[in-house]
Design a protein around this motif. Structure first.
Motif, mmCIF file in Angstrom:
data_model
loop_
_atom_site.group_PDB
_atom_site.id
_atom_site.type_symbol
_atom_site.label_atom_id
_atom_site.label_comp_id
_atom_site.label_asym_id
_atom_site.label_seq_id
_atom_site.Cartn_x
_atom_site.Cartn_y
_atom_site.Cartn_z
ATOM 1 N N ASP A 1 13.477 20.174 -67.276
ATOM 2 C CA ASP A 1 12.209 20.768 -66.860
ATOM 3 C C ASP A 1 11.161 20.521 -67.935
ATOM 4 O O ASP A 1 10.700 21.459 -68.594
ATOM 5 N N SER B 1 13.135 19.721 -61.533
ATOM 6 C CA SER B 1 12.696 21.044 -61.065
ATOM 7 C C SER B 1 11.669 20.959 -59.932
ATOM 8 O O SER B 1 11.482 21.929 -59.211
ATOM 9 N N ASP C 1 16.223 22.885 -63.898
ATOM 10 C CA ASP C 1 16.581 22.047 -65.039
ATOM 11 C C ASP C 1 18.067 21.716 -64.923
ATOM 12 O O ASP C 1 18.896 22.626 -64.786
#
Ligand code: H79
Length: 418
Positions: A85, A94, A101
Protein backbone atom coordinates in the motif's frame (compact mmCIF):
# COMPACT_ATOMS: atom_id res chain seq x y z
CA UNK A 1 31.83 -14.70 2.90
CA UNK A 2 29.58 -11.68 3.36
CA UNK A 3 30.95 -10.44 6.70
CA UNK A 4 27.78 -8.75 7.96
CA UNK A 5 25.42 -11.55 6.85
CA UNK A 6 26.95 -15.05 7.05
CA UNK A 7 23.40 -16.49 6.94
CA UNK A 8 23.24 -15.79 3.21
CA UNK A 9 25.95 -18.17 2.03
CA UNK A 10 25.13 -20.72 4.73
CA UNK A 11 21.55 -20.91 3.44
CA UNK A 12 22.42 -21.95 -0.13
CA UNK A 13 18.79 -22.38 -1.19
CA UNK A 14 16.04 -19.78 -1.44
CA UNK A 15 12.68 -19.32 -3.14
CA UNK A 16 11.98 -16.56 -5.65
CA UNK A 17 8.33 -15.60 -6.11
CA UNK A 18 7.15 -13.68 -9.18
CA UNK A 19 3.61 -12.48 -8.65
CA UNK A 20 1.84 -9.49 -10.11
CA UNK A 21 -0.67 -8.44 -12.77
CA UNK A 22 1.19 -10.57 -15.34
CA UNK A 23 -0.04 -13.58 -13.38
CA UNK A 24 -3.50 -12.91 -14.85
CA UNK A 25 -2.20 -12.87 -18.42
CA UNK A 26 -0.49 -16.15 -17.50
CA UNK A 27 1.93 -15.93 -20.41
CA UNK A 28 5.27 -14.69 -19.01
CA UNK A 29 6.01 -11.65 -16.83
CA UNK A 30 7.37 -9.74 -19.86
CA UNK A 31 3.97 -9.96 -21.60
CA UNK A 32 3.51 -6.15 -21.49
CA UNK A 33 6.81 -5.71 -23.30
CA UNK A 34 6.55 -8.67 -25.66
CA UNK A 35 3.09 -7.73 -26.86
CA UNK A 36 3.74 -3.97 -26.68
CA UNK A 37 0.67 -3.48 -24.47
CA UNK A 38 -0.10 0.12 -23.46
CA UNK A 39 -0.65 1.16 -19.84
CA UNK A 40 -4.28 1.72 -20.66
CA UNK A 41 -4.85 -1.75 -22.19
CA UNK A 42 -2.92 -3.37 -19.36
CA UNK A 43 -5.33 -1.88 -16.82
CA UNK A 44 -7.73 -4.75 -17.58
CA UNK A 45 -5.55 -6.86 -15.31
CA UNK A 46 -5.42 -4.20 -12.58
CA UNK A 47 -9.21 -4.07 -12.47
CA UNK A 48 -9.44 -7.87 -12.13
CA UNK A 49 -6.64 -8.62 -9.66
CA UNK A 50 -8.58 -10.59 -7.03
CA UNK A 51 -6.30 -13.13 -5.30
CA UNK A 52 -8.91 -14.90 -3.19
CA UNK A 53 -6.58 -17.84 -2.47
CA UNK A 54 -3.61 -15.72 -1.37
CA UNK A 55 -2.22 -17.25 1.81
CA UNK A 56 1.50 -16.54 2.16
CA UNK A 57 1.65 -19.06 5.03
CA UNK A 58 1.22 -21.72 2.33
CA UNK A 59 4.11 -20.27 0.33
CA UNK A 60 6.25 -20.14 3.45
CA UNK A 61 5.42 -23.73 4.34
CA UNK A 62 6.16 -24.94 0.80
CA UNK A 63 9.49 -23.10 0.90
CA UNK A 64 10.44 -24.50 4.27
CA UNK A 65 9.49 -28.03 3.25
CA UNK A 66 11.63 -27.64 0.14
CA UNK A 67 14.62 -26.86 2.36
CA UNK A 68 14.67 -23.18 1.46
CA UNK A 69 15.95 -20.70 4.02
CA UNK A 70 14.80 -17.42 2.50
CA UNK A 71 12.13 -16.13 0.15
CA UNK A 72 12.24 -13.18 -2.26
CA UNK A 73 8.98 -11.68 -3.57
CA UNK A 74 8.44 -9.18 -6.40
CA UNK A 75 7.08 -6.18 -4.51
CA UNK A 76 7.00 -4.46 -7.93
CA UNK A 77 8.04 -5.94 -11.27
CA UNK A 78 8.77 -4.09 -14.53
CA UNK A 79 5.02 -3.57 -15.11
CA UNK A 80 5.10 -1.09 -12.19
CA UNK A 81 2.28 -2.61 -10.13
CA UNK A 82 2.93 -2.53 -6.36
CA UNK A 83 1.86 -5.32 -4.01
CA UNK A 84 2.08 -3.01 -1.00
CA UNK A 85 0.00 0.00 0.00
CA UNK A 86 2.49 2.61 -1.22
CA UNK A 87 1.64 6.21 -0.43
CA UNK A 88 3.42 7.25 -3.64
CA UNK A 89 1.16 5.64 -6.26
CA UNK A 90 -2.39 4.53 -6.93
CA UNK A 91 -1.11 1.56 -8.95
CA UNK A 92 -1.18 -0.85 -6.02
CA UNK A 93 -2.95 -3.91 -4.68
CA UNK A 94 -5.03 -1.92 -2.22
CA UNK A 95 -6.81 -0.23 -5.18
CA UNK A 96 -7.66 -3.53 -6.90
CA UNK A 97 -10.33 -6.01 -5.84
CA UNK A 98 -7.62 -7.40 -3.49
CA UNK A 99 -8.23 -4.24 -1.46
CA UNK A 100 -5.26 -4.47 0.89
CA UNK A 101 -1.51 -4.45 1.40
CA UNK A 102 -0.21 -7.90 0.42
CA UNK A 103 3.35 -7.46 1.65
CA UNK A 104 2.65 -7.28 5.41
CA UNK A 105 1.10 -10.79 5.58
CA UNK A 106 3.95 -12.13 3.41
CA UNK A 107 6.57 -10.78 5.79
CA UNK A 108 4.70 -12.14 8.83
CA UNK A 109 4.30 -15.59 7.26
CA UNK A 110 8.02 -15.90 6.52
CA UNK A 111 9.04 -14.84 9.99
CA UNK A 112 6.59 -17.35 11.49
CA UNK A 113 8.37 -20.14 9.57
CA UNK A 114 11.84 -18.90 10.50
CA UNK A 115 12.63 -17.82 6.93
CA UNK A 116 14.68 -14.78 6.00
CA UNK A 117 12.69 -12.02 4.31
CA UNK A 118 13.62 -10.88 0.80
CA UNK A 119 12.20 -8.18 -1.47
CA UNK A 120 12.64 -7.88 -5.23
CA UNK A 121 12.14 -4.36 -6.55
CA UNK A 122 12.19 -3.51 -10.25
CA UNK A 123 14.23 -0.43 -11.18
CA UNK A 124 12.45 -0.57 -14.52
CA UNK A 125 8.90 0.77 -14.48
CA UNK A 126 6.69 0.56 -17.56
CA UNK A 127 3.75 2.25 -15.85
CA UNK A 128 5.23 5.36 -14.24
CA UNK A 129 4.52 8.46 -16.37
CA UNK A 130 8.03 9.87 -15.78
CA UNK A 131 9.95 6.74 -16.75
CA UNK A 132 11.32 7.51 -20.20
CA UNK A 133 10.62 5.18 -23.09
CA UNK A 134 13.79 3.23 -23.87
CA UNK A 135 14.95 0.12 -25.70
CA UNK A 136 13.04 -2.33 -23.45
CA UNK A 137 9.94 -0.22 -22.92
CA UNK A 138 6.72 -1.72 -24.33
CA UNK A 139 6.26 1.40 -26.48
CA UNK A 140 9.83 1.37 -27.86
CA UNK A 141 8.49 1.12 -31.43
CA UNK A 142 6.13 4.09 -31.11
CA UNK A 143 7.24 7.69 -31.65
CA UNK A 144 9.67 7.74 -28.73
CA UNK A 145 10.36 11.48 -29.10
CA UNK A 146 6.73 12.40 -28.66
CA UNK A 147 6.14 9.83 -25.93
CA UNK A 148 9.05 11.17 -23.91
CA UNK A 149 7.85 14.76 -23.93
CA UNK A 150 7.18 15.79 -20.36
CA UNK A 151 8.72 12.61 -18.88
CA UNK A 152 11.32 13.36 -16.25
CA UNK A 153 13.66 10.70 -14.89
CA UNK A 154 14.58 12.97 -11.94
CA UNK A 155 11.00 12.68 -10.73
CA UNK A 156 10.99 8.92 -11.32
CA UNK A 157 14.23 8.66 -9.35
CA UNK A 158 12.58 10.40 -6.42
CA UNK A 159 9.67 7.97 -6.65
CA UNK A 160 12.03 4.99 -6.77
CA UNK A 161 13.96 6.16 -3.70
CA UNK A 162 10.72 6.93 -1.87
CA UNK A 163 9.32 3.49 -2.59
CA UNK A 164 12.45 1.71 -1.44
CA UNK A 165 12.37 3.84 1.71
CA UNK A 166 8.78 2.68 2.34
CA UNK A 167 9.65 -0.97 1.83
CA UNK A 168 12.64 -0.78 4.15
CA UNK A 169 10.90 1.31 6.84
CA UNK A 170 7.43 -0.17 7.24
CA UNK A 171 7.94 -3.94 7.50
CA UNK A 172 10.58 -4.44 10.19
CA UNK A 173 13.87 -6.17 9.45
CA UNK A 174 14.35 -6.98 5.78
CA UNK A 175 17.22 -9.38 5.14
CA UNK A 176 17.63 -9.26 1.38
CA UNK A 177 17.03 -6.91 -1.56
CA UNK A 178 17.13 -7.74 -5.29
CA UNK A 179 17.14 -4.72 -7.63
CA UNK A 180 16.40 -5.48 -11.29
CA UNK A 181 18.08 -4.31 -13.58
CA UNK A 182 20.53 -1.92 -15.34
CA UNK A 183 21.09 -1.93 -19.10
CA UNK A 184 23.19 1.19 -19.69
CA UNK A 185 23.89 0.47 -23.35
CA UNK A 186 20.31 -0.41 -24.13
CA UNK A 187 19.22 -3.62 -25.78
CA UNK A 188 19.57 -4.83 -29.35
CA UNK A 189 21.14 -1.54 -30.52
CA UNK A 190 17.80 0.31 -30.18
CA UNK A 191 18.38 4.08 -30.58
CA UNK A 192 16.39 4.90 -27.41
CA UNK A 193 19.20 3.39 -25.30
CA UNK A 194 18.99 2.09 -21.76
CA UNK A 195 19.39 3.04 -18.14
CA UNK A 196 21.96 2.72 -15.38
CA UNK A 197 23.60 4.22 -12.33
CA UNK A 198 22.87 7.87 -13.12
CA UNK A 199 19.20 7.16 -13.86
CA UNK A 200 18.67 5.27 -10.61
CA UNK A 201 20.88 7.49 -8.45
CA UNK A 202 22.54 4.24 -7.43
CA UNK A 203 25.13 5.54 -4.91
CA UNK A 204 22.57 7.49 -2.96
CA UNK A 205 20.02 4.70 -3.17
CA UNK A 206 22.46 2.10 -1.89
CA UNK A 207 23.57 4.38 0.96
CA UNK A 208 19.93 4.82 2.00
CA UNK A 209 19.35 1.06 1.89
CA UNK A 210 22.34 0.41 4.16
CA UNK A 211 21.30 3.15 6.54
CA UNK A 212 17.73 1.85 6.86
CA UNK A 213 18.70 -1.84 7.07
CA UNK A 214 22.35 -2.24 8.13
CA UNK A 215 22.19 -6.04 8.08
CA UNK A 216 20.66 -6.39 4.61
CA UNK A 217 22.31 -8.07 1.62
CA UNK A 218 21.86 -6.30 -1.74
CA UNK A 219 22.46 -7.67 -5.22
CA UNK A 220 24.68 -6.22 -7.94
CA UNK A 221 22.24 -4.76 -10.48
CA UNK A 222 22.45 -1.04 -9.64
CA UNK A 223 25.50 -0.83 -11.90
CA UNK A 224 27.48 -0.72 -8.66
CA UNK A 225 29.07 -3.63 -6.78
CA UNK A 226 26.69 -5.19 -4.25
CA UNK A 227 27.05 -7.96 -1.67
CA UNK A 228 26.58 -10.76 -4.22
CA UNK A 229 26.40 -11.29 -7.98
CA UNK A 230 23.42 -12.75 -9.78
CA UNK A 231 23.87 -15.07 -12.76
CA UNK A 232 20.38 -15.36 -14.26
CA UNK A 233 19.28 -18.67 -15.77
CA UNK A 234 22.79 -20.08 -16.10
CA UNK A 235 25.29 -21.90 -13.91
CA UNK A 236 28.79 -20.40 -13.86
CA UNK A 237 31.61 -22.67 -14.98
CA UNK A 238 33.38 -22.37 -11.63
CA UNK A 239 33.63 -20.21 -8.51
CA UNK A 240 32.89 -16.57 -9.43
CA UNK A 241 35.89 -14.31 -8.83
CA UNK A 242 36.86 -10.67 -8.99
CA UNK A 243 40.58 -9.80 -8.98
CA UNK A 244 41.37 -13.27 -7.65
CA UNK A 245 38.93 -12.95 -4.73
CA UNK A 246 35.91 -15.26 -4.62
CA UNK A 247 32.57 -13.44 -4.82
CA UNK A 248 29.36 -14.41 -3.09
CA UNK A 249 26.95 -15.40 -5.84
CA UNK A 250 23.42 -16.63 -6.34
CA UNK A 251 22.03 -18.17 -9.50
CA UNK A 252 18.37 -17.39 -10.03
CA UNK A 253 16.63 -20.12 -11.98
CA UNK A 254 13.15 -20.85 -13.25
CA UNK A 255 11.24 -24.10 -13.11
CA UNK A 256 10.03 -23.81 -16.71
CA UNK A 257 11.77 -20.82 -18.34
CA UNK A 258 9.18 -18.27 -17.21
CA UNK A 259 9.27 -16.32 -13.94
CA UNK A 260 5.63 -15.29 -13.92
CA UNK A 261 2.87 -17.91 -14.02
CA UNK A 262 2.87 -19.31 -17.57
CA UNK A 263 -0.12 -21.59 -17.84
CA UNK A 264 0.64 -23.38 -21.10
CA UNK A 265 4.37 -23.83 -20.54
CA UNK A 266 4.98 -27.43 -19.54
CA UNK A 267 8.74 -27.38 -19.97
CA UNK A 268 9.48 -28.17 -16.33
CA UNK A 269 12.94 -29.13 -15.13
CA UNK A 270 12.82 -32.42 -13.25
CA UNK A 271 13.50 -32.45 -9.48
CA UNK A 272 16.59 -34.51 -10.31
CA UNK A 273 17.95 -31.74 -12.57
CA UNK A 274 17.07 -29.08 -10.00
CA UNK A 275 19.00 -30.96 -7.32
CA UNK A 276 22.00 -31.24 -9.65
CA UNK A 277 21.80 -27.48 -10.25
CA UNK A 278 21.80 -26.87 -6.50
CA UNK A 279 24.74 -29.21 -5.92
CA UNK A 280 26.66 -27.77 -8.88
CA UNK A 281 26.18 -24.29 -7.44
CA UNK A 282 27.29 -25.19 -3.92
CA UNK A 283 30.35 -26.97 -5.35
CA UNK A 284 31.27 -23.61 -6.93
CA UNK A 285 30.46 -21.52 -3.86
CA UNK A 286 27.02 -20.28 -4.91
CA UNK A 287 23.39 -20.17 -3.85
CA UNK A 288 20.32 -21.21 -5.81
CA UNK A 289 17.29 -18.94 -5.84
CA UNK A 290 14.60 -21.10 -7.38
CA UNK A 291 11.51 -19.40 -8.73
CA UNK A 292 7.81 -20.11 -8.51
CA UNK A 293 5.08 -18.09 -10.24
CA UNK A 294 1.85 -18.36 -8.26
CA UNK A 295 -1.47 -18.04 -10.10
CA UNK A 296 -3.50 -14.84 -10.17
CA UNK A 297 -5.65 -16.33 -7.40
CA UNK A 298 -2.52 -16.53 -5.26
CA UNK A 299 -1.93 -20.24 -5.02
CA UNK A 300 1.09 -22.25 -6.04
CA UNK A 301 0.70 -24.11 -9.29
CA UNK A 302 0.45 -27.86 -8.47
CA UNK A 303 3.33 -28.66 -10.84
CA UNK A 304 5.56 -26.16 -9.06
CA UNK A 305 4.49 -27.53 -5.69
CA UNK A 306 5.46 -31.01 -6.88
CA UNK A 307 8.93 -29.83 -7.91
CA UNK A 308 9.43 -28.17 -4.54
CA UNK A 309 8.37 -31.33 -2.74
CA UNK A 310 10.84 -33.36 -4.81
CA UNK A 311 13.73 -31.08 -3.91
CA UNK A 312 12.64 -31.09 -0.27
CA UNK A 313 12.77 -34.86 -0.11
CA UNK A 314 16.37 -34.83 -1.30
CA UNK A 315 17.48 -31.90 0.84
CA UNK A 316 15.99 -33.45 3.98
CA UNK A 317 18.41 -36.37 3.63
CA UNK A 318 21.37 -34.54 2.15
CA UNK A 319 21.20 -31.08 3.75
CA UNK A 320 24.52 -31.58 5.53
CA UNK A 321 26.22 -31.44 2.15
CA UNK A 322 24.44 -28.16 1.28
CA UNK A 323 23.88 -25.84 4.27
CA UNK A 324 27.10 -24.18 5.36
CA UNK A 325 28.95 -26.14 2.68
CA UNK A 326 31.03 -24.80 -0.18
CA UNK A 327 33.71 -25.70 -2.68
CA UNK A 328 36.51 -28.17 -1.99
CA UNK A 329 40.10 -27.78 -3.08
CA UNK A 330 40.05 -31.46 -4.15
CA UNK A 331 39.25 -32.23 -7.78
CA UNK A 332 36.34 -34.63 -8.32
CA UNK A 333 36.20 -37.43 -10.91
CA UNK A 334 34.01 -37.14 -14.03
CA UNK A 335 30.24 -36.76 -13.58
CA UNK A 336 30.68 -35.77 -9.93
CA UNK A 337 30.83 -32.67 -7.74
CA UNK A 338 32.49 -32.18 -4.38
CA UNK A 339 31.05 -30.01 -1.66
CA UNK A 340 32.88 -29.55 1.61
CA UNK A 341 31.99 -28.45 5.14
CA UNK A 342 34.90 -28.34 7.56
CA UNK A 343 36.79 -31.62 7.14
CA UNK A 344 33.78 -33.43 5.63
CA UNK A 345 33.94 -34.01 1.91
CA UNK A 346 30.67 -34.80 0.13
CA UNK A 347 30.83 -36.67 -3.18
CA UNK A 348 27.79 -36.08 -5.39
CA UNK A 349 27.56 -38.61 -8.22
CA UNK A 350 25.59 -37.31 -11.22
CA UNK A 351 25.98 -40.69 -12.93
CA UNK A 352 25.99 -43.80 -10.75
CA UNK A 353 29.11 -45.82 -11.54
CA UNK A 354 29.29 -49.60 -11.40
CA UNK A 355 30.86 -51.12 -8.32
CA UNK A 356 33.33 -48.43 -7.32
CA UNK A 357 33.86 -44.72 -7.48
CA UNK A 358 37.54 -43.83 -7.89
CA UNK A 359 38.70 -40.63 -6.25
CA UNK A 360 42.07 -39.32 -7.53
CA UNK A 361 44.39 -37.84 -4.93
CA UNK A 362 42.42 -39.06 -1.92
CA UNK A 363 44.41 -42.22 -1.12
CA UNK A 364 45.43 -42.24 2.53
CA UNK A 365 43.38 -39.11 3.26
CA UNK A 366 39.97 -40.54 4.12
CA UNK A 367 39.26 -42.07 7.52
CA UNK A 368 35.71 -43.24 7.00
CA UNK A 369 33.03 -43.05 4.31
CA UNK A 370 29.29 -43.44 4.32
CA UNK A 371 26.22 -42.84 2.23
CA UNK A 372 24.45 -39.73 3.35
CA UNK A 373 20.88 -40.93 2.91
CA UNK A 374 21.08 -43.81 5.40
CA UNK A 375 24.51 -43.41 7.08
CA UNK A 376 25.55 -46.86 5.88
CA UNK A 377 29.28 -47.49 5.76
CA UNK A 378 31.09 -47.51 2.43
CA UNK A 379 34.20 -49.66 2.39
CA UNK A 380 37.41 -48.08 1.19
CA UNK A 381 40.01 -49.65 -0.99
CA UNK A 382 43.42 -47.97 -0.79
CA UNK A 383 45.64 -48.40 -3.85
CA UNK A 384 47.90 -51.43 -3.96
CA UNK A 385 51.48 -50.06 -4.23
CA UNK A 386 52.56 -52.97 -6.44
CA UNK A 387 49.69 -52.36 -8.86
CA UNK A 388 50.36 -48.64 -8.82
CA UNK A 389 53.90 -49.23 -10.03
CA UNK A 390 52.44 -50.69 -13.23
CA UNK A 391 49.69 -48.09 -13.64
CA UNK A 392 51.15 -46.57 -16.76
CA UNK A 393 48.73 -47.95 -19.34
CA UNK A 394 46.13 -45.54 -20.69
CA UNK A 395 42.96 -45.70 -18.63
CA UNK A 396 44.71 -46.92 -15.49
CA UNK A 397 43.95 -45.05 -12.27
CA UNK A 398 46.52 -42.36 -11.50
CA UNK A 399 48.66 -42.89 -8.40
CA UNK A 400 47.02 -41.90 -5.13
CA UNK A 401 43.52 -42.91 -6.17
CA UNK A 402 41.17 -44.06 -3.44
CA UNK A 403 38.41 -46.47 -4.48
CA UNK A 404 35.09 -46.51 -2.66
CA UNK A 405 32.88 -49.58 -2.95
CA UNK A 406 29.31 -48.71 -3.89
CA UNK A 407 26.06 -50.65 -3.98
CA UNK A 408 25.13 -51.68 -7.51
CA UNK A 409 21.92 -49.66 -7.45
CA UNK A 410 21.86 -45.97 -6.61
CA UNK A 411 20.07 -45.79 -3.26
CA UNK A 412 16.52 -44.49 -3.35
CA UNK A 413 16.18 -40.94 -2.06
CA UNK A 414 12.80 -41.35 -0.46
CA UNK A 415 12.57 -43.09 2.88
CA UNK A 416 9.32 -43.44 4.74
CA UNK A 417 8.75 -40.78 7.40
CA UNK A 418 7.54 -42.53 10.55
O1 H79 B 1 12.42 -10.90 -12.93
C1 H79 B 1 13.00 -11.85 -13.80
C2 H79 B 1 13.00 -11.38 -15.22
O2 H79 B 1 11.74 -10.86 -15.62
C3 H79 B 1 14.08 -10.32 -15.20
N1 H79 B 1 14.97 -10.75 -14.15
C4 H79 B 1 14.46 -11.96 -13.58
C5 H79 B 1 14.88 -12.14 -12.15
C6 H79 B 1 14.78 -10.23 -16.50
N2 H79 B 1 14.30 -10.69 -17.64
N3 H79 B 1 15.16 -10.49 -18.58
N4 H79 B 1 16.19 -9.93 -18.06
C7 H79 B 1 16.01 -9.75 -16.75
C8 H79 B 1 17.36 -9.63 -18.83
C9 H79 B 1 16.95 -8.90 -20.06
C10 H79 B 1 16.89 -9.52 -21.26
C11 H79 B 1 16.61 -8.81 -22.46
FE1 H79 B 1 15.22 -9.09 -23.84
C12 H79 B 1 17.23 -9.12 -23.68
C13 H79 B 1 15.84 -7.65 -22.62
C14 H79 B 1 15.91 -7.27 -23.99
C15 H79 B 1 16.77 -8.19 -24.64
C16 H79 B 1 14.41 -10.96 -23.74
C17 H79 B 1 14.40 -10.52 -25.06
C18 H79 B 1 13.66 -10.09 -23.02
C19 H79 B 1 13.19 -9.09 -23.89
C20 H79 B 1 13.65 -9.38 -25.14
Amino acid sequence: MIQHAPWFEESRLGMFVHWGLYSLAARHEWVMNREEITVEEYSKYFRRFDPDLYDPREWALAARNAGMKYVVLTTKHHEGFCLWDSALTDYKASNTPAGRDLIAPYVDALRAEGLKVGFYYSLIDWHHPDFTVDSVHPQRNADVGTLNEGRDMARYREYLHGQVRELLSNYGTIDYLFFDFSYPDGMDGHPAGGKGRADWGSEELLAMVRELQPGIVVNDRLELPGDFVTPEQYQPAGPMMSDGVPLAWEACQTLNGSWGYDRDNLDYKSPDLLVRMLVDGVSKGGNLLLNVGPTARGSLDPRAAESLAGIGEWVRLHGRSIYGAGPSSCVPPADARYTQRGDRLYVHLFAWPFGFVHLPGLAGKVEYAQLLNDASELRLQEPDPEQEAYATTPGAQPAGTLSVKLPVQRPPVAVPVL
